[in-house]
Design an enzyme around this catalytic site. Structure first.
Site, PDB file in Angstrom:
ATOM      1  N   TYR A  52       0.840  -1.206   0.000  1.00 38.21           N
ATOM      2  CA  TYR A  52       0.000   0.000   0.000  1.00 38.21           C
ATOM      3  C   TYR A  52       0.873   1.253   0.000  1.00 38.21           C
ATOM      4  O   TYR A  52       1.736   1.429   0.867  1.00 38.21           O
ATOM      5  CB  TYR A  52      -0.961   0.028   1.199  1.00 38.21           C
ATOM      6  CG  TYR A  52      -2.049  -1.035   1.137  1.00 38.21           C
ATOM      7  CD1 TYR A  52      -2.363  -1.680  -0.063  1.00 38.21           C
ATOM      8  CD2 TYR A  52      -2.769  -1.393   2.264  1.00 38.21           C
ATOM      9  CE1 TYR A  52      -3.362  -2.648  -0.124  1.00 38.21           C
ATOM     10  CE2 TYR A  52      -3.770  -2.364   2.216  1.00 38.21           C
ATOM     11  CZ  TYR A  52      -4.060  -2.986   1.014  1.00 38.21           C
ATOM     12  OH  TYR A  52      -5.034  -3.937   0.954  1.00 38.21           O
ATOM     13  N   SER A 215     -13.217  -3.253   0.449  1.00 43.35           N
ATOM     14  CA  SER A 215     -13.901  -2.279  -0.420  1.00 43.35           C
ATOM     15  C   SER A 215     -15.421  -2.377  -0.317  1.00 43.35           C
ATOM     16  O   SER A 215     -16.110  -2.538  -1.327  1.00 43.35           O
ATOM     17  CB  SER A 215     -13.442  -2.448  -1.873  1.00 43.35           C
ATOM     18  OG  SER A 215     -12.080  -2.140  -1.994  1.00 43.35           O
ATOM     19  N   PRO A 216     -15.967  -2.223   0.881  1.00 44.23           N
ATOM     20  CA  PRO A 216     -17.403  -2.424   1.065  1.00 44.23           C
ATOM     21  C   PRO A 216     -18.296  -1.349   0.442  1.00 44.23           C
ATOM     22  O   PRO A 216     -19.508  -1.516   0.403  1.00 44.23           O
ATOM     23  CB  PRO A 216     -17.566  -2.421   2.589  1.00 44.23           C
ATOM     24  CG  PRO A 216     -16.382  -1.677   3.103  1.00 44.23           C
ATOM     25  CD  PRO A 216     -15.266  -1.956   2.153  1.00 44.23           C
ATOM     26  N   GLY A 220     -17.904  -2.922  -8.834  1.00 48.01           N
ATOM     27  CA  GLY A 220     -16.895  -3.378  -9.784  1.00 48.01           C
ATOM     28  C   GLY A 220     -15.559  -3.541  -9.075  1.00 48.01           C
ATOM     29  O   GLY A 220     -15.504  -3.754  -7.864  1.00 48.01           O
ATOM     30  N   VAL A 225     -17.850   4.496  -5.959  1.00 46.76           N
ATOM     31  CA  VAL A 225     -18.698   4.238  -4.799  1.00 46.76           C
ATOM     32  C   VAL A 225     -20.153   4.139  -5.268  1.00 46.76           C
ATOM     33  O   VAL A 225     -20.598   4.969  -6.055  1.00 46.76           O
ATOM     34  CB  VAL A 225     -18.519   5.386  -3.780  1.00 46.76           C
ATOM     35  CG1 VAL A 225     -19.488   5.280  -2.623  1.00 46.76           C
ATOM     36  CG2 VAL A 225     -17.075   5.386  -3.271  1.00 46.76           C
ATOM     37  N   PHE A 226     -20.883   3.144  -4.807  1.00 44.48           N
ATOM     38  CA  PHE A 226     -22.271   2.986  -5.286  1.00 44.48           C
ATOM     39  C   PHE A 226     -23.244   3.915  -4.559  1.00 44.48           C
ATOM     40  O   PHE A 226     -24.312   4.232  -5.078  1.00 44.48           O
ATOM     41  CB  PHE A 226     -22.730   1.519  -5.210  1.00 44.48           C
ATOM     42  CG  PHE A 226     -22.656   0.889  -3.841  1.00 44.48           C
ATOM     43  CD1 PHE A 226     -23.636   1.126  -2.886  1.00 44.48           C
ATOM     44  CD2 PHE A 226     -21.598   0.056  -3.504  1.00 44.48           C
ATOM     45  CE1 PHE A 226     -23.560   0.553  -1.621  1.00 44.48           C
ATOM     46  CE2 PHE A 226     -21.509  -0.531  -2.251  1.00 44.48           C
ATOM     47  CZ  PHE A 226     -22.497  -0.282  -1.298  1.00 44.48           C
TER      48      PHE A 226
HETATM   49  N1  LIG Z   1      -7.211  -7.930   0.143  1.00 38.06           N
HETATM   50  C1  LIG Z   1      -7.322  -7.206  -0.925  1.00 38.06           C
HETATM   51  O1  LIG Z   1      -7.052  -7.650  -2.052  1.00 38.06           O
HETATM   52  C2  LIG Z   1      -7.809  -5.793  -0.795  1.00 38.06           C
HETATM   53  C3  LIG Z   1      -8.138  -5.035  -1.936  1.00 38.06           C
HETATM   54  C4  LIG Z   1      -8.575  -3.715  -1.754  1.00 38.06           C
HETATM   55  C5  LIG Z   1      -8.695  -3.171  -0.470  1.00 38.06           C
HETATM   56  N2  LIG Z   1      -8.340  -3.932   0.609  1.00 38.06           N
HETATM   57  C6  LIG Z   1      -8.469  -3.393   1.989  1.00 38.06           C
HETATM   58  O2  LIG Z   1      -9.783  -2.869   2.128  1.00 38.06           O
HETATM   59  C7  LIG Z   1      -9.721  -1.530   2.598  1.00 38.06           C
HETATM   60  C8  LIG Z   1     -10.885  -0.755   2.079  1.00 38.06           C
HETATM   61  O3  LIG Z   1     -10.809  -0.624   0.662  1.00 38.06           O
HETATM   62  P1  LIG Z   1     -11.377   0.660  -0.069  1.00 38.06           P
HETATM   63  O4  LIG Z   1     -10.683   1.858   0.424  1.00 38.06           O
HETATM   64  O5  LIG Z   1     -11.391   0.387  -1.521  1.00 38.06           O
HETATM   65  O6  LIG Z   1     -12.860   0.621   0.519  1.00 38.06           O
HETATM   66  P2  LIG Z   1     -14.127   1.537   0.603  1.00 38.06           P
HETATM   67  O7  LIG Z   1     -14.354   1.804   2.026  1.00 38.06           O
HETATM   68  O8  LIG Z   1     -15.161   0.816  -0.179  1.00 38.06           O
HETATM   69  O9  LIG Z   1     -13.787   2.896  -0.188  1.00 38.06           O
HETATM   70  C9  LIG Z   1     -13.254   4.006   0.454  1.00 38.06           C
HETATM   71  C10 LIG Z   1     -13.040   5.088  -0.575  1.00 38.06           C
HETATM   72  O10 LIG Z   1     -14.307   5.527  -1.080  1.00 38.06           O
HETATM   73  C11 LIG Z   1     -14.412   6.938  -0.887  1.00 38.06           C
HETATM   74  N3  LIG Z   1     -15.807   7.342  -0.673  1.00 38.06           N
HETATM   75  C12 LIG Z   1     -16.454   8.300  -1.387  1.00 38.06           C
HETATM   76  N4  LIG Z   1     -17.721   8.409  -0.997  1.00 38.06           N
HETATM   77  C13 LIG Z   1     -17.897   7.515  -0.010  1.00 38.06           C
HETATM   78  C14 LIG Z   1     -19.002   7.159   0.796  1.00 38.06           C
HETATM   79  N5  LIG Z   1     -20.193   7.766   0.658  1.00 38.06           N
HETATM   80  N6  LIG Z   1     -18.856   6.208   1.714  1.00 38.06           N
HETATM   81  C15 LIG Z   1     -17.664   5.585   1.879  1.00 38.06           C
HETATM   82  N7  LIG Z   1     -16.565   5.868   1.120  1.00 38.06           N
HETATM   83  C16 LIG Z   1     -16.683   6.831   0.199  1.00 38.06           C
HETATM   84  C17 LIG Z   1     -13.532   7.215   0.315  1.00 38.06           C
HETATM   85  O11 LIG Z   1     -13.202   8.589   0.291  1.00 38.06           O
HETATM   86  P3  LIG Z   1     -12.875   9.376   1.670  1.00 38.06           P
HETATM   87  O12 LIG Z   1     -11.532   8.907   2.064  1.00 38.06           O
HETATM   88  O13 LIG Z   1     -12.906  10.799   1.244  1.00 38.06           O
HETATM   89  O14 LIG Z   1     -13.926   9.014   2.657  1.00 38.06           O
HETATM   90  C18 LIG Z   1     -12.355   6.308   0.012  1.00 38.06           C
HETATM   91  O15 LIG Z   1     -11.531   6.878  -0.983  1.00 38.06           O
HETATM   92  C19 LIG Z   1      -8.349  -1.023   2.118  1.00 38.06           C
HETATM   93  O16 LIG Z   1      -7.891   0.067   2.885  1.00 38.06           O
HETATM   94  C20 LIG Z   1      -7.514  -2.256   2.309  1.00 38.06           C
HETATM   95  O17 LIG Z   1      -7.113  -2.322   3.648  1.00 38.06           O
HETATM   96  C21 LIG Z   1      -7.923  -5.221   0.466  1.00 38.06           C
END
Ligand SMILES: NC(=O)c1ccc[n+]([C@@H]2O[C@H](COP(=O)([O-])OP(=O)(O)OC[C@H]3O[C@@H](n4cnc5c(N)ncnc54)[C@H](OP(=O)(O)O)[C@@H]3O)[C@@H](O)[C@H]2O)c1
Length: 305
Positions: A52, A215-216, A220, A225-226
């Site tokens: 990361y 990535s909850p 895709g 973000v949905f």
């Molecule tokens: N094992 C694997 O292969 C894998 C792959 C991917 C991720 N991960 C892990 O999963 C964690 C989460 O992944 P992710 O960051 O893609 O997840 P996420 O929580 O689905 O997405 C967060 C991103 O969406 C943005 N966002 C925009 N509007 C939003 C809203 N209304 N609600 C929530 N978020 C919003 C956030 O911006 P703001 O920051 O401005 O809130 C942030 O950039 C990562 O940090 C990592 O630790 C693991």
């Protein structure tokens, strides 16, 4: 915040954890605010990976707070290894090297949980077993898990490992429901019936492996973000109505939908915004009814046979 007693460990983990994939461009002050907000909300679990931010996420996390204080002991720190430029690598040498790098960047004596990040096609489970035993015996890593692995890949590892696999991190959200679609549409000649993951959800429940949905909020593969997205009008209408009725934000409902599943999954949220994180954590106080859960599933465009 509610906590999950993680099977086959002594971990008492917050049911919502904070992913640190997106923190590398934040300032120290912003990272410190985010971590302290998380902990004030009861989040004690932080997910990292050596890749990361090209290593910067781990480094900046530990640089933003005092890792020598009692704070470190209150945290469960998880990191991952196995992804390298242009290849995946589960060799003993790479696993050991990667953990040493993470320990250094995180400025800590031990990692609570180490996950193998993405399946290595050239995996030699005997080597993984040797590496895990060295890491466990040296006290560098307490517990082990995997990420993005199917049941047979986990079985192959389990044949050789002395340690339990306690987590499997998988993509799962209201708009990425492959893990449950096939179970609902068994033996039908339609796309949702296709079992793409070897029934990983049922397997993990059977083997007491806690699933960590990553990535909850994304649809895709990181397409966006949905929530509040015009591509998903019915879904947003349904989520917003339930959110209004319960007095929480749509973000809390999206996470409450995951928490409602009886597998007791531990979603990893990736927000870098402390205010949004607080809203999300309210999900822990919300229990969706069975009907609400299904209504959201259907509003995402899914059908029941
Ligand atoms: N094992 C694997 O292969 C894998 C792959 C991917 C991720 N991960 C892990 O999963 C964690 C989460 O992944 P992710 O960051 O893609 O997840 P996420 O929580 O689905 O997405 C967060 C991103 O969406 C943005 N966002 C925009 N509007 C939003 C809203 N209304 N609600 C929530 N978020 C919003 C956030 O911006 P703001 O920051 O401005 O809130 C942030 O950039 C990562 O940090 C990592 O630790 C693991």
């Amino acid at each position: 915040m509610k906590y999950i007693k993680i099977a086959n460990s002594d971990l008492n983990a917050s049911e919502i954890s904070l992913g640190c994939m997106r923190i590398s461009d934040l300032t120290n002050q912003e990272i410190s605010n985010l971590i302290h907000t998380a902990m004030d909300e009861g989040v004690n679990f932080f997910d990292h990976a050596d890749v990361y931010g090209g290593g910067k996420s781990e480094e900046k996390f530990s640089g933003a707070i005092d890792m020598t204080s009692g704070l470190r002991e209150q945290m469960i720190l998880q990191t991952k290894c196995g992804i390298r430029k242009d290849c995946y690598d589960f060799s003993k040498e790479h696993i050991l090297e990667a953990v040493d790098g993470s320990l250094k960047r995180l400025r800590t004596e031990y990692i609570d949980v180490l996950l193998l990040h993405r399946p290595d096609a050239l995996v030699e489970p005997e080597e993984v077993a040797e590496a895990f035993t060295i890491l466990e015996n040296s006290g560098k890593v307490k517990y082990f898990g995997v990420s993005n692995q199917n049941p047979m890949q986990i079985e192959l590892l389990r044949k050789f490992l002395k340690q339990k696999i306690i987590f499997n991190q998988l993509q799962f959200s209201i708009t990425n429901t492959g893990m449950i679609d096939a179970g609902i549409n068994v033996n039908m000649e339609i796309d949702p019936s296709i079992n793409r993951d070897g029934s990983i959800l049922d397997y993990c429940r059977l083997k007491n492996i806690t699933i960590q949905p990553w990535s909850p909020f994304q649809y895709g593969f990181f397409e966006g973000v949905f929530l509040d997205n015009e591509k998903f009008p019915d879904l947003n209408q349904k989520i917003n109505a339930i959110a209004a009725a319960k007095g929480v934000t749509n973000t809390a409902i999206a996470i409450a939908w995951i928490l409602r599943h009886p597998a007791r999954m531990q979603p990893i949220v990736g927000t870098t915004n402390p205010g949004r994180l607080k809203d999300i954590c309210k999900a822990s106080d919300v229990t969706l009814t069975r009907l609400e859960w299904y209504e959201i599933y259907l509003a995402a465009g899914n059908k029941l046979p």
